[in-house]
Enzyme design. Structure first.
Site, PDB file in Angstrom:
ATOM      1  CB  SER A   1      -0.868   0.017   1.263  1.00 57.30           C
ATOM      2  OG  SER A   1      -1.539   1.256   1.391  1.00 57.30           O
TER       3      SER A   1
ATOM      4  CE1 TYR B   1      -4.532  -2.336   5.599  1.00 53.87           C
ATOM      5  CE2 TYR B   1      -3.745  -0.097   5.280  1.00 53.87           C
ATOM      6  CZ  TYR B   1      -4.224  -1.285   4.762  1.00 53.87           C
ATOM      7  OH  TYR B   1      -4.399  -1.414   3.409  1.00 53.87           O
TER       8      TYR B   1
ATOM      9  CE  LYS C   1      -1.883  -3.968   3.552  1.00 50.13           C
ATOM     10  NZ  LYS C   1      -2.154  -4.949   2.497  1.00 50.13           N
TER      11      LYS C   1
HETATM   12  N1  LIG Z   1      -8.880  -0.441  -0.927  1.00 47.11           N
HETATM   13  C1  LIG Z   1      -7.792   0.309  -0.724  1.00 47.11           C
HETATM   14  O1  LIG Z   1      -7.845   1.541  -0.695  1.00 47.11           O
HETATM   15  C2  LIG Z   1      -6.479  -0.349  -0.557  1.00 47.11           C
HETATM   16  C3  LIG Z   1      -6.333  -1.697  -0.316  1.00 47.11           C
HETATM   17  N2  LIG Z   1      -5.086  -2.234  -0.152  1.00 47.11           N
HETATM   18  C4  LIG Z   1      -4.926  -3.643   0.123  1.00 47.11           C
HETATM   19  O2  LIG Z   1      -5.521  -4.414  -0.895  1.00 47.11           O
HETATM   20  C5  LIG Z   1      -5.953  -5.647  -0.358  1.00 47.11           C
HETATM   21  C6  LIG Z   1      -7.386  -5.900  -0.756  1.00 47.11           C
HETATM   22  O3  LIG Z   1      -8.188  -4.891  -0.187  1.00 47.11           O
HETATM   23  P1  LIG Z   1      -9.630  -4.499  -0.737  1.00 47.11           P
HETATM   24  O4  LIG Z   1      -9.911  -5.180  -1.988  1.00 47.11           O
HETATM   25  O5  LIG Z   1      -9.708  -3.026  -0.672  1.00 47.11           O
HETATM   26  O6  LIG Z   1     -10.552  -5.086   0.433  1.00 47.11           O
HETATM   27  P2  LIG Z   1     -11.974  -5.795   0.423  1.00 47.11           P
HETATM   28  O7  LIG Z   1     -12.454  -5.688   1.825  1.00 47.11           O
HETATM   29  O8  LIG Z   1     -12.820  -5.280  -0.679  1.00 47.11           O
HETATM   30  O9  LIG Z   1     -11.622  -7.315   0.090  1.00 47.11           O
HETATM   31  C7  LIG Z   1     -10.858  -8.051   0.983  1.00 47.11           C
HETATM   32  C8  LIG Z   1     -10.732  -9.461   0.491  1.00 47.11           C
HETATM   33  O10 LIG Z   1      -9.871 -10.149   1.413  1.00 47.11           O
HETATM   34  C9  LIG Z   1     -10.545 -11.278   1.913  1.00 47.11           C
HETATM   35  N3  LIG Z   1     -10.148 -11.557   3.274  1.00 47.11           N
HETATM   36  C10 LIG Z   1     -10.277 -10.784   4.366  1.00 47.11           C
HETATM   37  N4  LIG Z   1      -9.800 -11.410   5.453  1.00 47.11           N
HETATM   38  C11 LIG Z   1      -9.355 -12.602   5.024  1.00 47.11           C
HETATM   39  C12 LIG Z   1      -8.771 -13.701   5.664  1.00 47.11           C
HETATM   40  N5  LIG Z   1      -8.542 -13.692   6.969  1.00 47.11           N
HETATM   41  N6  LIG Z   1      -8.439 -14.785   4.923  1.00 47.11           N
HETATM   42  C13 LIG Z   1      -8.685 -14.811   3.590  1.00 47.11           C
HETATM   43  N7  LIG Z   1      -9.244 -13.809   2.929  1.00 47.11           N
HETATM   44  C14 LIG Z   1      -9.582 -12.711   3.634  1.00 47.11           C
HETATM   45  C15 LIG Z   1     -12.008 -10.968   1.793  1.00 47.11           C
HETATM   46  O11 LIG Z   1     -12.702 -12.208   1.714  1.00 47.11           O
HETATM   47  P3  LIG Z   1     -14.035 -12.558   2.532  1.00 47.11           P
HETATM   48  O12 LIG Z   1     -14.935 -11.379   2.443  1.00 47.11           O
HETATM   49  O13 LIG Z   1     -14.513 -13.786   1.858  1.00 47.11           O
HETATM   50  O14 LIG Z   1     -13.614 -12.761   3.934  1.00 47.11           O
HETATM   51  C16 LIG Z   1     -12.043 -10.191   0.482  1.00 47.11           C
HETATM   52  O15 LIG Z   1     -12.058 -11.082  -0.610  1.00 47.11           O
HETATM   53  C17 LIG Z   1      -5.736  -5.561   1.151  1.00 47.11           C
HETATM   54  O16 LIG Z   1      -4.527  -6.211   1.490  1.00 47.11           O
HETATM   55  C18 LIG Z   1      -5.604  -4.080   1.401  1.00 47.11           C
HETATM   56  O17 LIG Z   1      -4.828  -3.792   2.526  1.00 47.11           O
HETATM   57  C19 LIG Z   1      -3.961  -1.486  -0.252  1.00 47.11           C
HETATM   58  C20 LIG Z   1      -4.051  -0.158  -0.486  1.00 47.11           C
HETATM   59  C21 LIG Z   1      -5.315   0.515  -0.658  1.00 47.11           C
HETATM   60  C1  LIG Z   2      -8.385   1.188   3.610  1.00 52.55           C
HETATM   61  C2  LIG Z   2      -7.845   2.543   3.282  1.00 52.55           C
HETATM   62  O1  LIG Z   2      -8.818   3.324   2.669  1.00 52.55           O
HETATM   63  C3  LIG Z   2      -6.734   2.435   2.311  1.00 52.55           C
HETATM   64  O2  LIG Z   2      -5.898   1.374   2.665  1.00 52.55           O
HETATM   65  C4  LIG Z   2      -4.699   1.665   2.276  1.00 52.55           C
HETATM   66  O3  LIG Z   2      -3.790   0.894   2.355  1.00 52.55           O
HETATM   67  C5  LIG Z   2      -4.636   3.047   1.722  1.00 52.55           C
HETATM   68  O4  LIG Z   2      -3.559   3.711   2.207  1.00 52.55           O
HETATM   69  C6  LIG Z   2      -5.894   3.656   2.178  1.00 52.55           C
HETATM   70  O5  LIG Z   2      -5.699   4.271   3.440  1.00 52.55           O
END
Ligand SMILES: NC(=O)C1=CN([C@@H]2O[C@H](COP(=O)(O)OP(=O)(O)OC[C@H]3O[C@@H](n4cnc5c(N)ncnc54)[C@H](OP(=O)(O)O)[C@@H]3O)[C@@H](O)[C@H]2O)C=CC1
Ligand SMILES: C[C@H](O)[C@@H]1OC(=O)[C@H](O)[C@@H]1O
Length: 253
Positions: free
Chosen positions: A143, A156, A160
């Site tokens: 991230s 968090y 990252k």
């Molecule tokens: N959205 C953002 O702004 C940003 C996101 N990220 C990173 O991207 C990644 C995806 O995030 P995002 O798509 O936004 O999140 P979402 O909440 O939309 O999706 C998260 C996904 O992870 C799964 N998940 C959560 N906990 C577990 C677990 N314990 N074991 C297996 N699967 C799990 C969920 O599955 P289920 O619902 O089936 O549990 C879901 O499919 C994360 O690592 C996040 O930190 C990084 C930077 C920015």
């Molecule tokens: C979940 C937040 O909106 C998102 O997660 C990250 O890793 C980015 O920096 C944003 O803060």
């Protein structure tokens, strides 16, 4: 097709970025195994979309915080799809909370899912790639938060930064096996993880205003960078990181 003939594994692929990346890799020719924790319908819908593209797909349920999920996911994917070429560590949580009264269980759960889970998943995928003997690519969904802080993300952001550091170290450990390891640094991408946080219209406007490209990200914005790092176009790229944030990080004032 940049990923023709490759098998890609994605954790946390029932929704958000993981789901978009899983489907995007299939659009570029890959067969895909998806890990997810709870959302059976979401995972099955993603599998159906991938199968519609004519690719093979498999959804395997498991909490990444449990180290056994990693060995089970990789073993089942290798058994049913034949091999593991690309591993995308994407599963993650971000339960926003203030620092001074952070519940121990929220802190520990975030560490276990985002960092411990990644460690065991990456280790299991790497062992399978080493066994196959012809290299591979590992990509961590780190991230922009690996580089900057967040008042309600003190549990968090270290996960990252830790993920990025893990990619740097395993890039060295696995280079001799031809396995490339890189991080993606998404900015703010509109998914369920931040739906509540961005429900505040003023906060959302502020966040949008920080992005030189003029909008927050969509999960599909991560597809191209992931496919690039997964593909042979990136054959000399390892230990690297790529911001996918519309320019937010460089926008000080
Ligand atoms: N959205 C953002 O702004 C940003 C996101 N990220 C990173 O991207 C990644 C995806 O995030 P995002 O798509 O936004 O999140 P979402 O909440 O939309 O999706 C998260 C996904 O992870 C799964 N998940 C959560 N906990 C577990 C677990 N314990 N074991 C297996 N699967 C799990 C969920 O599955 P289920 O619902 O089936 O549990 C879901 O499919 C994360 O690592 C996040 O930190 C990084 C930077 C920015
Ligand atoms: C979940 C937040 O909106 C998102 O997660 C990250 O890793 C980015 O920096 C944003 O803060």
């Amino acid at each position: 097709m940049l990923l023709e003939g490759k098998t890609v594994l994605v954790t946390g692929a029932s929704a958000g970025i993981g789901r978009a990346v899983a489907i995007g890799c299939a659009q570029h020719g890959a067969d895909v195994a998806l890990n997810f924790a709870r959302d059976v319908d979401g995972a099955q819908a993603a599998v159906a979309e991938i199968e519609k593209l004519g690719r093979r797909a498999l959804a395997i349920q498991g909490d990444v915080a449990d180290p056994e999920t990693a060995t089970d996911f990789v073993a089942q994917a290798a058994d049913k799809l034949g091999r593991v070429d690309v591993f995308v560590n994407n599963a993650g949580i971000c339960p926003f909370h203030a620092f001074l009264d952070m519940p121990v269980e929220t802190f520990e759960r975030t560490m276990r899912v985002n960092l411990h889970g990644a460690y065991f998943m990456v280790q299991a995928a790497a062992n399978q790639m080493v066994k196959q003997g012809d290299g591979g690519a590992i990509i961590a969904m780190s991230s922009i938060s690996a580089l900057v802080g967040g008042e309600y993300q003190t549990h968090y952001t270290p996960t990252k930064a830790g993920l990025h550091s893990l990619m740097q170290s395993v890039a060295i450990a696995l280079g001799k096996h031809g396995i490339r390891c890189n991080s993606l640094f998404p900015g703010t991408i509109l998914t369920d993880i931040n739906k509540d946080d961005l429900a505040d219209a003023e906060k959302r406007r502020y966040m949008e205003g920080r992005v030189p490209l003029g909008r927050l990200g969509q999960p599909e914005d991560l597809v191209g960078p992931t496919v690039f790092l997964a593909s042979d176009l990136a054959r000399y790229v390892t230990g690297a990181s790529l911001l996918v944030d519309g320019g937010a990080y460089v926008n000080l004032q």
